[in-house]
Design a protein around this motif. Sequence first.
Motif, PDB file in Angstrom:
ATOM      1  N   ILE A   7       0.829  -1.220  -0.050  1.00  0.00           N
ATOM      2  CA  ILE A   7      -0.027  -0.020  -0.009  1.00  0.00           C
ATOM      3  C   ILE A   7       0.832   1.311  -0.006  1.00  0.00           C
ATOM      4  O   ILE A   7       1.787   1.487   0.846  1.00  0.00           O
ATOM      5  N   ILE A   8       0.474   2.333  -0.811  1.00  0.00           N
ATOM      6  CA  ILE A   8       1.287   3.414  -0.932  1.00  0.00           C
ATOM      7  C   ILE A   8      -0.004   4.272  -0.420  1.00  0.00           C
ATOM      8  O   ILE A   8      -0.801   4.579  -1.095  1.00  0.00           O
ATOM      9  N   ALA A   9       0.322   5.016   0.827  1.00  0.00           N
ATOM     10  CA  ALA A   9      -0.673   5.722   1.538  1.00  0.00           C
ATOM     11  C   ALA A   9      -0.217   7.094   1.408  1.00  0.00           C
ATOM     12  O   ALA A   9       0.896   7.469   1.816  1.00  0.00           O
ATOM     13  N   ILE A  10      -1.362   7.859   0.781  1.00  0.00           N
ATOM     14  CA  ILE A  10      -1.189   9.124   0.577  1.00  0.00           C
ATOM     15  C   ILE A  10      -2.078  10.174   1.213  1.00  0.00           C
ATOM     16  O   ILE A  10      -3.133  10.087   0.812  1.00  0.00           O
ATOM     17  N   ASP A  11      -1.752  11.219   1.911  1.00  0.00           N
ATOM     18  CA  ASP A  11      -2.659  11.949   2.585  1.00  0.00           C
ATOM     19  C   ASP A  11      -2.410  13.469   2.211  1.00  0.00           C
ATOM     20  O   ASP A  11      -1.225  13.792   1.799  1.00  0.00           O
ATOM     21  N   GLY A  12      -3.439  14.390   2.135  1.00  0.00           N
ATOM     22  CA  GLY A  12      -3.138  15.550   1.834  1.00  0.00           C
ATOM     23  C   GLY A  12      -4.328  16.627   1.931  1.00  0.00           C
ATOM     24  O   GLY A  12      -5.355  16.017   1.799  1.00  0.00           O
ATOM     25  N   PRO A  13      -4.000  17.589   2.166  1.00  0.00           N
ATOM     26  CA  PRO A  13      -5.300  18.549   2.045  1.00  0.00           C
ATOM     27  C   PRO A  13      -5.994  19.144   0.825  1.00  0.00           C
ATOM     28  O   PRO A  13      -5.147  18.674  -0.480  1.00  0.00           O
ATOM     29  N   ALA A  14      -7.013  19.622   0.673  1.00  0.00           N
ATOM     30  CA  ALA A  14      -7.843  19.944  -0.589  1.00  0.00           C
ATOM     31  C   ALA A  14      -6.790  20.778  -1.386  1.00  0.00           C
ATOM     32  O   ALA A  14      -6.160  21.951  -0.798  1.00  0.00           O
ATOM     33  N   GLY A  15      -6.478  20.657  -2.629  1.00  0.00           N
ATOM     34  CA  GLY A  15      -5.887  21.396  -3.484  1.00  0.00           C
ATOM     35  C   GLY A  15      -4.291  21.287  -3.544  1.00  0.00           C
ATOM     36  O   GLY A  15      -3.499  21.855  -4.069  1.00  0.00           O
ATOM     37  N   SER A  16      -3.891  20.108  -2.416  1.00  0.00           N
ATOM     38  CA  SER A  16      -2.364  19.757  -2.623  1.00  0.00           C
ATOM     39  C   SER A  16      -2.105  19.108  -3.813  1.00  0.00           C
ATOM     40  O   SER A  16      -0.766  18.864  -4.204  1.00  0.00           O
ATOM     41  N   GLY A  17      -2.853  18.528  -4.967  1.00  0.00           N
ATOM     42  CA  GLY A  17      -2.475  17.938  -5.826  1.00  0.00           C
ATOM     43  C   GLY A  17      -2.319  16.496  -5.982  1.00  0.00           C
ATOM     44  O   GLY A  17      -1.872  15.718  -6.688  1.00  0.00           O
ATOM     45  N   VAL A 199       5.929  15.363   1.403  1.00  0.00           N
ATOM     46  CA  VAL A 199       6.487  15.849   0.038  1.00  0.00           C
ATOM     47  C   VAL A 199       5.819  17.426  -0.289  1.00  0.00           C
ATOM     48  O   VAL A 199       4.406  17.407  -0.327  1.00  0.00           O
ATOM     49  N   ASP A 200       6.456  18.317   0.004  1.00  0.00           N
ATOM     50  CA  ASP A 200       5.802  19.869   0.138  1.00  0.00           C
ATOM     51  C   ASP A 200       6.089  20.188  -1.459  1.00  0.00           C
ATOM     52  O   ASP A 200       7.298  20.402  -1.865  1.00  0.00           O
ATOM     53  N   SER A 201       4.894  20.575  -2.128  1.00  0.00           N
ATOM     54  CA  SER A 201       5.051  20.866  -3.786  1.00  0.00           C
ATOM     55  C   SER A 201       4.905  22.366  -4.071  1.00  0.00           C
ATOM     56  O   SER A 201       4.718  22.615  -5.058  1.00  0.00           O
ATOM     57  N   THR A 202       5.154  23.170  -2.837  1.00  0.00           N
ATOM     58  CA  THR A 202       5.023  24.531  -3.102  1.00  0.00           C
ATOM     59  C   THR A 202       5.892  25.142  -4.119  1.00  0.00           C
ATOM     60  O   THR A 202       5.479  25.985  -4.880  1.00  0.00           O
ATOM     61  N   GLU A 203       7.162  24.678  -4.217  1.00  0.00           N
ATOM     62  CA  GLU A 203       8.023  25.103  -5.020  1.00  0.00           C
ATOM     63  C   GLU A 203       8.279  24.142  -6.470  1.00  0.00           C
ATOM     64  O   GLU A 203       9.150  24.391  -7.150  1.00  0.00           O
ATOM     65  N   LEU A 204       7.411  23.175  -6.327  1.00  0.00           N
ATOM     66  CA  LEU A 204       7.369  22.144  -7.577  1.00  0.00           C
ATOM     67  C   LEU A 204       6.369  22.079  -8.385  1.00  0.00           C
ATOM     68  O   LEU A 204       5.429  22.519  -8.152  1.00  0.00           O
ATOM     69  N   ASP A 205       6.756  21.826  -9.803  1.00  0.00           N
ATOM     70  CA  ASP A 205       5.609  21.896 -10.840  1.00  0.00           C
ATOM     71  C   ASP A 205       5.092  20.173 -10.689  1.00  0.00           C
ATOM     72  O   ASP A 205       5.635  19.590  -9.860  1.00  0.00           O
TER      73      ASP A 205
END
Length: 227
Positions: A7-17, A199-205
């Motif tokens: 299992i690859i578990a991925i959490d994140g808020p709305a709009g995190s991509g 994984v913070d994508s603020t500066e990533l495409d």
Amino acid sequence: MTELTPIIAIDGPAGSGKSSVSKEVARRRGYGFLDTGAGYRALSWHLAQSGVDGTDADAVIHALAAFNLSLGLDPDDRTVTVGGTDVTAVIRTPEVTAGIAAFVQVAEVRAWLNAIYRRLAGESGLGGVVIEGRDITSVVAPDAPVRILMTASPEVRAQRRGIELGADTEEVKQAILARDASDSHVLDLAEADPGVDVVDSTELDFEQTIEAVIAVIDRKLEAHNGR
Ligand code: DC
């Protein structure tokens, strides 16, 4: 003994991509993809259809008996049905989204949906399943070999969503902050559990974000398989 599906578990808020990134990662790896938010959305639709008040926890729990949910694991076929009715599009409407908050904290509802998610992932027979949501790393699959929290600043999330929806960024930002607040009972954005990679994508495409997630998966699965 056969190894259970990783299992690859991925959490994140709305709009995190997390949704588009998780889907693309699943495609590239030939993994299944499970969007757990779709189950909450489908239940919101089902309650509205059945005339059940979402704030009446007993009525909601009672309504689960007739909630015949079907979710697929194919990242290219996101069809969701309830009792044979295709609800794939309708569960994305603002009315359905707004209805979720009324019952989202009911423990029996969460346990009921989580049992479905664990069964689907466990029976998949695939090389892996990416499960995305809010409580996957903490509740649904706390023992997953790969656990990732995807984040991005509220400004960047609002900008991405605003472009996607063709809407004003400031308005979208307020909506995103409201969603963060209502999700805060399941998702702690400030602090990830130990063992969860952020994984913070603020500066990533988009491509860089996918590469960052795949790098975590490779590293964690290698460590897991070499135990
Ligand atoms: O990911 P999404 O926007 O489709 O999720 C819709 C709502 O469902 C979200 O506001 C919170 C809830 N949700 C949840 O509580 N737990 C999950 N694992 C997934 C979604």
